[in-house]
Design an enzyme around this catalytic site. Structure first.
Site, PDB file in Angstrom:
ATOM      1  N   GLU A  36       0.862  -1.197   0.000  1.00 57.97           N
ATOM      2  CA  GLU A  36       0.000   0.000   0.000  1.00 57.97           C
ATOM      3  C   GLU A  36       0.890   1.235   0.000  1.00 57.97           C
ATOM      4  O   GLU A  36       1.940   1.249   0.633  1.00 57.97           O
ATOM      5  CB  GLU A  36      -0.828   0.043   1.295  1.00 57.97           C
ATOM      6  CG  GLU A  36      -2.160  -0.614   1.201  1.00 57.97           C
ATOM      7  CD  GLU A  36      -2.963  -0.442   2.493  1.00 57.97           C
ATOM      8  OE1 GLU A  36      -2.693   0.501   3.269  1.00 57.97           O
ATOM      9  OE2 GLU A  36      -3.842  -1.281   2.712  1.00 57.97           O
ATOM     10  N   ARG A  93      -2.841   6.258 -24.338  1.00 53.35           N
ATOM     11  CA  ARG A  93      -3.140   5.541 -25.584  1.00 53.35           C
ATOM     12  C   ARG A  93      -4.525   4.899 -25.549  1.00 53.35           C
ATOM     13  O   ARG A  93      -5.049   4.529 -26.577  1.00 53.35           O
ATOM     14  CB  ARG A  93      -2.054   4.505 -25.875  1.00 53.35           C
ATOM     15  CG  ARG A  93      -0.788   5.161 -26.397  1.00 53.35           C
ATOM     16  CD  ARG A  93       0.334   4.176 -26.561  1.00 53.35           C
ATOM     17  NE  ARG A  93       0.916   3.793 -25.282  1.00 53.35           N
ATOM     18  CZ  ARG A  93       1.933   2.941 -25.144  1.00 53.35           C
ATOM     19  NH1 ARG A  93       2.461   2.380 -26.219  1.00 53.35           N
ATOM     20  NH2 ARG A  93       2.420   2.662 -23.948  1.00 53.35           N
ATOM     21  N   GLN A  94      -5.108   4.775 -24.341  1.00 58.66           N
ATOM     22  CA  GLN A  94      -6.474   4.222 -24.244  1.00 58.66           C
ATOM     23  C   GLN A  94      -7.454   5.397 -24.239  1.00 58.66           C
ATOM     24  O   GLN A  94      -8.118   5.663 -23.241  1.00 58.66           O
ATOM     25  CB  GLN A  94      -6.594   3.395 -22.976  1.00 58.66           C
ATOM     26  CG  GLN A  94      -5.659   2.186 -22.970  1.00 58.66           C
ATOM     27  CD  GLN A  94      -5.924   1.284 -21.779  1.00 58.66           C
ATOM     28  OE1 GLN A  94      -7.063   0.964 -21.468  1.00 58.66           O
ATOM     29  NE2 GLN A  94      -4.873   0.879 -21.100  1.00 58.66           N
ATOM     30  N   ASP A 171       3.127   7.222 -38.457  1.00 58.66           N
ATOM     31  CA  ASP A 171       1.745   6.794 -38.688  1.00 58.66           C
ATOM     32  C   ASP A 171       0.879   8.017 -38.929  1.00 58.66           C
ATOM     33  O   ASP A 171       1.304   9.149 -38.713  1.00 58.66           O
ATOM     34  CB  ASP A 171       1.202   5.916 -37.536  1.00 58.66           C
ATOM     35  CG  ASP A 171       1.333   6.600 -36.193  1.00 58.66           C
ATOM     36  OD1 ASP A 171       1.165   7.825 -36.130  1.00 58.66           O
ATOM     37  OD2 ASP A 171       1.611   5.896 -35.202  1.00 58.66           O
ATOM     38  N   LYS A 194       0.957   2.538 -42.475  1.00 54.85           N
ATOM     39  CA  LYS A 194       1.149   1.158 -42.012  1.00 54.85           C
ATOM     40  C   LYS A 194      -0.117   0.377 -42.318  1.00 54.85           C
ATOM     41  O   LYS A 194      -1.191   0.811 -41.964  1.00 54.85           O
ATOM     42  CB  LYS A 194       1.287   1.200 -40.483  1.00 54.85           C
ATOM     43  CG  LYS A 194       2.614   0.842 -39.950  1.00 54.85           C
ATOM     44  CD  LYS A 194       2.671   0.758 -38.438  1.00 54.85           C
ATOM     45  CE  LYS A 194       1.779   1.603 -37.581  1.00 54.85           C
ATOM     46  NZ  LYS A 194       2.128   1.620 -36.162  1.00 54.85           N
ATOM     47  N   GLY A 227       9.012  -1.087 -32.214  1.00 56.70           N
ATOM     48  CA  GLY A 227       8.633  -1.704 -33.493  1.00 56.70           C
ATOM     49  C   GLY A 227       8.246  -0.683 -34.554  1.00 56.70           C
ATOM     50  O   GLY A 227       8.709  -0.762 -35.702  1.00 56.70           O
ATOM     51  N   THR A 228       7.419   0.267 -34.171  1.00 59.74           N
ATOM     52  CA  THR A 228       6.946   1.274 -35.140  1.00 59.74           C
ATOM     53  C   THR A 228       8.130   2.003 -35.765  1.00 59.74           C
ATOM     54  O   THR A 228       8.232   2.140 -36.993  1.00 59.74           O
ATOM     55  CB  THR A 228       6.016   2.291 -34.417  1.00 59.74           C
ATOM     56  OG1 THR A 228       4.941   1.569 -33.833  1.00 59.74           O
ATOM     57  CG2 THR A 228       5.480   3.351 -35.365  1.00 59.74           C
TER      58      THR A 228
END
Ligand code: R5P
Length: 314
Positions: A36, A93-94, A171, A194, A227-228
């Site tokens: 905690e 990113r979400q 991208d 991509k 990766g990108t």
């Protein structure tokens, strides 16, 4: 003004405190044996304008909880105003439902920070600008152009004098950020498209724009697995780019990312210290970190004095 650092990025908090010439507020942010989070502010902060510095980077959930518990402690200690300073905003990113029955976790995190008691947020290069609207409190979203542009001019433009420079978005989502930098640097723009044409078949990288004979600089907000960037760099070399660099704001660099970048065609990856560098990053052969401490420090000063922040980007 008081600056308090949680545990995710103390080197950056210390650099901000040095820039402002304000010592870090004494506090103990520790764990009970069951992990905690417990926070104790060790000096009087009644009526103060307090800035809490914490990137919600790996381990994201622990770091987020530290931030929430610290804000709660500050609120109960009667701080006048609490600004959550998140140089890196994890969960960004979400930012939308990517399929049926999936969460919008960036909104949930925004609600948690607000409910904990933050009066405002200071962050940097949000993955999507719209995340600003997830908060119903004032938010400043800094852009890193003032840090990246002089470095690109000094380290790439001078070195490759006479060669054309091309800013590349890896991208479609990053085009706005990349175009803004290309404009400031008077450089060309290219975009990587991509596409996975069939499930299980590897991605096809189409380069939109002419990169032949040019020095390319890949621009992105986050490098995670790498990766990108590595795939994009390979596609650019195939299309005749003479050299490939990359400037990315947030070096998440998880798993084998550092090794992947080291063995890629990227000459140098430049990241900021929005996330504390791991040992692997520090000793890497082709990763360099630039500090955003002066930019964040100056913004904190301006927020505290109720002065304009936008003038920093004109
Ligand atoms: C995606 O939209 C982001 O802007 C980055 O391109 C992405 O998060 C990079 O991830 P990775 O390094 O794992 O390819």
């Amino acid at each position: 003004m008081k600056i308090i650092s949680c545990n995710s990025n103390r080197p950056l908090a210390e650099a901000i405190s040095a820039y402002l010439n304000v010592p870090l507020c004494k506090a103990s942010i520790r764990r009970f044996s069951d992990m905690e989070v417990f926070v104790e502010i060790l000096e009087n902060i009644r009526g103060e304008d307090v800035f809490v510095v914490q990137s919600t980077s790996y381990p994201a959930n622990d770091n987020l909880m530290e931030l929430l518990v610290t804000i709660d402690a500050l609120k109960r200690a009667s701080a006048r105003r609490i600004t959550a300073v998140l140089p890196y905003f994890g969960y960004a990113r979400q930012d939308r439902k990517t399929g049926p029955r999936t969460p919008i976790s960036a909104k949930l995190v925004a609600n948690l920070i607000t409910s904990a008691g933050a009066d405002r947020v200071l962050t940097m290069e949000l993955h999507a600008g719209q995340i600003q609207g997830f908060f119903d409190i004032p938010l400043d979203n800094l852009i890193v152009a003032p840090v990246f542009v002089p470095d690109i001019e000094e380290n790439i433009k001078k070195k490759h004098k006479g060669k054309e420079l091309c800013m590349v978005s890896p991208d479609v989502g990053g085009v706005v950020r990349t175009r803004a930098l290309a404009k400031r640097l008077d450089a060309d723009l290219a975009i990587i498209d991509k596409r996975r044409e069939q499930a299980g078949v590897s991605e096809v990288m189409n380069v939109i724009g002419d990169v032949e004979g040019k020095v390319c600089v890949l621009i992105d907000d986050i490098v995670d697995s790498g990766g990108t960037l590595c795939n994009a760099a390979g596609a650019l070399r195939e299309k005749g780019a003479v050299d490939v660099y990359s400037y990315v704001v947030h070096g998440v660099l998880s798993g084998g990312a550092v090794a992947r970048i080291s063995s890629s065609p990227i000459t140098e990856l430049v990241i900021t210290d929005s996330i504390a560098a791991t040992e692997a990053v520090r000793v890497s052969r082709n990763i360099r970190q630039l500090s955003v401490a002066p930019l964040v420090g100056e913004t904190i000063q301006r927020i505290s004095e109720e002065r304009s922040v936008s003038v920093l980007f004109k």
